[in-house]
Design a protein around this motif. Structure first.
Motif, PDB file in Angstrom:
ATOM      1  N   HIS A 161      -9.761 -19.966   3.329  1.00 25.36           N
ATOM      2  CA  HIS A 161      -9.626 -19.904   1.886  1.00 25.36           C
ATOM      3  C   HIS A 161      -8.151 -19.211   1.728  1.00 25.36           C
ATOM      4  O   HIS A 161      -7.707 -18.346   2.597  1.00 25.36           O
ATOM      5  N   ALA A 164     -21.211 -16.177  -0.136  1.00 26.30           N
ATOM      6  CA  ALA A 164     -19.884 -16.342  -0.201  1.00 26.30           C
ATOM      7  C   ALA A 164     -19.036 -15.259   0.461  1.00 26.30           C
ATOM      8  O   ALA A 164     -19.711 -14.110   0.590  1.00 26.30           O
ATOM      9  N   LYS A 181     -14.732 -17.720  -1.526  1.00 25.33           N
ATOM     10  CA  LYS A 181     -15.162 -19.058  -1.359  1.00 25.33           C
ATOM     11  C   LYS A 181     -16.679 -18.915  -1.041  1.00 25.33           C
ATOM     12  O   LYS A 181     -17.079 -18.083  -0.083  1.00 25.33           O
ATOM     13  N   GLN A 238      -5.316 -18.301  -1.809  1.00 26.57           N
ATOM     14  CA  GLN A 238      -5.327 -18.377  -3.295  1.00 26.57           C
ATOM     15  C   GLN A 238      -3.949 -17.518  -3.555  1.00 26.57           C
ATOM     16  O   GLN A 238      -3.555 -16.529  -2.841  1.00 26.57           O
TER      17      GLN A 238
END
Length: 102
Positions: free
Chosen positions: A48, A19, A67, A50
């Motif tokens: 990624h 990851a 991720k 967020q």
């Protein structure tokens, strides 16, 4: 808030199958601030992102986002992570970190 980074040159990331996680220990984040994470791949595309509202701030605020590796693993190259804290329309803290998959 305060942000800082002390890595130079970027670290080599272990393999392409794990990851990719961006973590921060921010100082002075307040409840109601918004935090934004993003990681860009070797081609500059965001792999990624967020965004979330901070429920409780504090003197020291630890946060992370990431991720798992896609099928086939991560591509070799440089990955750049960014973290921002927004208070209203203003960016009040920002940090960037990178690493290279060989």
């Amino acid at each position: 808030p305060r942000a800082g980074s002390g890595r130079d040159p970027p670290p080599a990331l272990a393999g392409g199958s794990g990851a990719r996680i961006l973590w921060v220990d921010a100082i002075g984040v307040r409840a109601g601030d918004w935090q934004e994470f993003s990681i860009a791949g070797p081609d500059g595309r965001i792999v990624h992102s967020q965004r979330s509202e901070v429920a409780e701030g504090g003197l020291s605020w630890f946060a992370y986002s990431g991720k798992r590796a896609p099928a086939g693993g991560w591509r070799k190259g440089r990955y750049v992570g960014q973290y921002r804290v927004r208070r209203g329309p203003d960016v009040v803290a920002q940090i960037e970190a990178d690493g290279v998959i060989m």
